[in-house]
Design a protein around this motif. Structure first.
Motif, PDB file in Angstrom:
ATOM      1  N   HIS A  70       0.848  -1.192   0.000  1.00  0.00           N
ATOM      2  CA  HIS A  70       0.000   0.000   0.000  1.00  0.00           C
ATOM      3  C   HIS A  70       0.882   1.241   0.000  1.00  0.00           C
ATOM      4  N   ILE A  71       0.392   2.303  -0.627  1.00  0.00           N
ATOM      5  CA  ILE A  71       1.185   3.519  -0.816  1.00  0.00           C
ATOM      6  C   ILE A  71       0.583   4.664  -0.003  1.00  0.00           C
ATOM      7  N   ASN A  72       1.438   5.436   0.636  1.00  0.00           N
ATOM      8  CA  ASN A  72       1.035   6.609   1.402  1.00  0.00           C
ATOM      9  C   ASN A  72       2.053   7.698   1.108  1.00  0.00           C
ATOM     10  N   LEU A  73       1.583   8.888   0.706  1.00  0.00           N
ATOM     11  CA  LEU A  73       2.497   9.944   0.277  1.00  0.00           C
ATOM     12  C   LEU A  73       3.422  10.400   1.400  1.00  0.00           C
ATOM     13  N   VAL A  74       2.928  10.432   2.637  1.00  0.00           N
ATOM     14  CA  VAL A  74       3.782  10.809   3.758  1.00  0.00           C
ATOM     15  C   VAL A  74       4.901   9.790   3.920  1.00  0.00           C
ATOM     16  N   GLY A  75       4.542   8.519   3.835  1.00  0.00           N
ATOM     17  CA  GLY A  75       5.546   7.475   3.940  1.00  0.00           C
ATOM     18  C   GLY A  75       6.539   7.515   2.795  1.00  0.00           C
ATOM     19  N   VAL A  76       6.054   7.805   1.591  1.00  0.00           N
ATOM     20  CA  VAL A  76       6.940   7.924   0.441  1.00  0.00           C
ATOM     21  C   VAL A  76       7.957   9.038   0.674  1.00  0.00           C
ATOM     22  N   GLY A  77       7.496  10.152   1.229  1.00  0.00           N
ATOM     23  CA  GLY A  77       8.405  11.257   1.516  1.00  0.00           C
ATOM     24  C   GLY A  77       9.493  10.858   2.500  1.00  0.00           C
ATOM     25  N   TRP A  78       9.114  10.148   3.581  1.00  0.00           N
ATOM     26  CA  TRP A  78      10.100   9.693   4.560  1.00  0.00           C
ATOM     27  C   TRP A  78      11.083   8.705   3.925  1.00  0.00           C
ATOM     28  N   ALA A  79      10.572   7.787   3.099  1.00  0.00           N
ATOM     29  CA  ALA A  79      11.433   6.785   2.479  1.00  0.00           C
ATOM     30  C   ALA A  79      12.427   7.417   1.515  1.00  0.00           C
TER      31      ALA A  79
END
Length: 347
Positions: free
Chosen positions: A155-164
């Motif tokens: 699953h994709i989450n933009l906040v998580g993508v930013g942290w990654a």
């Protein structure tokens, strides 16, 4: 007199250090997970890992390199930046990414670091990597996608993508900044950089927890490691020793002997070793897809290495290997060409 190229043994030693470092780093996940399942917050696990690693490195550095503290002060800007970005930054960004993403997607995004390294060096030097290098990068990343099984229910989450992606930047900085070490031992040493960097990193993470910006929760609950209930001290000591003190020291030593671009690709081994560690310590099985992905990564690394060698030949005109005797009684071509002692690097 030395040649303009490092010997093949110099490269092989660097490769051994880099692979051993990736192996050590790969063990961090299962040990950290055992602590978090015992009630520790991610920030607490990172703090214990870095603080314990720093303590072990201080003892080791004081014995084998007594002047490390003075050396760290002389290179203050480098060690502070190293402790804040590649050490503290990478750890915190990754754990925050995992809080919003599946582990597979978070790891995949973090391990786009080799692409960032290639792109940075390309833009900085205006020297386009060879087709072999670019192909090797693409294959290595594709192999990691298979190893991580990122297409199975992620699953994709933009906040998580930013942290990654922030973790990927920190990881790329690790490879670039570790190149500041002098492999010949005359400048900033790997032991000094690892020791001082871990001290700075541990202090930074602990400060975030103490101020309440990041949750800092410790427990004395027993931890489950490799199917055995044990004291919380066991995974803490293991985290401090193997994927921290040993891993950072070997990693810096390896990068100092390899180009940062190729070293960043070797770092992809960490993901495969992490999968193996999860299998041994947590019982998470390896699938056929992951095994195929591992083979693809190895092929990609081989192509990238050949690409680096081809570029080095084009830059210098001399073979990338051990010196050979010549008809002038043993003087090598490198000595005739000026006797440069350091590798000609893109960085």
């Amino acid at each position: 007199m030395a040649t303009t190229q490092p010997t093949t043994d110099h490269f092989r030693l660097g490769l051994v250090f880099a692979v051993a470092s990736a192996f050590a780093f790969g063990s961090s996940g299962p040990f950290a997970k055992s602590l978090m399942e015992a009630g520790w917050s991610p920030t607490a696990a990172v703090t214990a890992r870095l603080a314990g690693g720093a303590l072990l490195m201080v003892i080791f550095a004081t014995i084998v390199r007594p002047g490390w503290f003075r050396e760290a002060l002389q290179h203050g800007k480098t060690v502070v930046a190293y402790g804040l970005i590649p050490i503290a930054g990478a750890q915190l960004c990754y754990f925050n990414a995992v809080a919003h993403l599946s582990i597979g997607v978070a790891l995949l995004l973090e391990y786009t670091a080799p692409i960032l390294v290639v792109g940075w060096l390309w833009g900085r030097t205006r020297s386009r990597p060879s087709n072999l290098t670019l192909t090797g990068v693409a294959m290595a990343i594709a192999g990691i996608m298979l190893v991580l099984n990122v297409f199975s229910g992620a699953h994709i989450n933009l906040v998580g993508v930013g942290w990654a992606l922030a973790a990927a930047v920190c990881a790329a900085c690790y490879f670039m900044m570790s190149d500041a070490v002098d492999a010949d031992g005359e400048g900033l040493s790997s032991i000094t950089l690892a020791t001082a960097g871990l001290i700075i990193g541990a202090a930074a993470v602990a400060a975030l927890g103490a101020t309440g910006l990041m949750p800092l929760t410790f427990t004395a609950n027993a931890a489950l490691v490799a199917g055995w209930m044990t004291s919380w001290a066991v995974p803490v000591i293991a985290l401090a020793l193997i994927p921290t003190a040993i891993a950072y020291t070997l990693g810096i030593m390896g990068i100092a002997r390899l180009r940062p671009r190729f070293a960043s690709l070797v770092g992809l081994f960490e993901v495969m070793f992490a999968v193996l560690a999860a299998w041994v310590l947590l019982g998470e099985a390896i699938t056929p897809t992951q095994a195929i992905g591992g083979v693809v990564v190895l092929v990609g690394l081989a192509l990238a290495r050949q690409g680096d060698r081809t570029e080095r030949l084009a830059e210098t005109g001399w073979p990338d290997g051990p010196r050979e005797p010549t008809s002038d009684g043993g003087r090598d071509l490198g000595a005739v060409n000026g006797g440069m002692s350091r590798d000609v690097k893109l960085s």
